[in-house]
Design a protein around this motif. Structure first.
Motif: not given
Length: 136
Positions: A93-94, A98-101, A108-111
């Motif tokens: 989960l870390g 770290a990736l999404y932060g 990536y989240v927006i895409c």
């Protein structure tokens, strides 16, 4: 809820707690820490999680050791540096946090959200087209 969350960035506690894990740390009085507990503490501006070898109550310090380390830590840990006891850990989960932060993770989240919205619109048009054909 009384918990703090930290990422594991070194392998000093492997294999028990692998790199990339998330730690849930609960606060407690230093006197309540027992030998064998994994504690989180401040060391040189970083959070470290190691196992307690001995709680020296009279001196107000802990002797700690990383599970993957051959020897105990060089310096005793002062009670003031204690954050708390590691209550739970969740591997990998870390890495995700770290990736999404990061900046790339936010892109990536927006895409992914934009693709989801486009697929939803496409599905609506296909349903409408199918409804029009069956209504003829």
């Amino acid at each position: 809820m009384g918990y703090e969350i930290y990422d594991v960035v070194s392998g000093s506690m492997e294999p028990e707690i692998p790199v990339g894990s998330i730690l849930y740390v609960e606060g407690l009085a230093p006197e309540d820490v027992e030998e064998g507990d994994v504690i989180a503490f401040w060391s040189n501006g970083s959070v470290v999680a190691h196992r307690v070898v001995k709680n020296k109550v009279v001196e107000g310090t802990f002797i700690t050791k990383g599970d993957a380390n051959a020897r105990e830590d060089m310096n005793d840990i002062e009670y003031e540096a204690l954050i708390g006891r590691v209550k739970a850990h969740y591997p990998l989960l870390g890495h995700l946090t770290a990736l999404y932060g990061s900046r790339v993770g936010k892109v990536y989240v927006i895409c992914f959200a934009a693709c989801g919205a486009m697929f939803n619109m496409l599905a609506g048009r296909l349903r409408e087209r199918r409804r029009m054909k069956s209504g003829d």
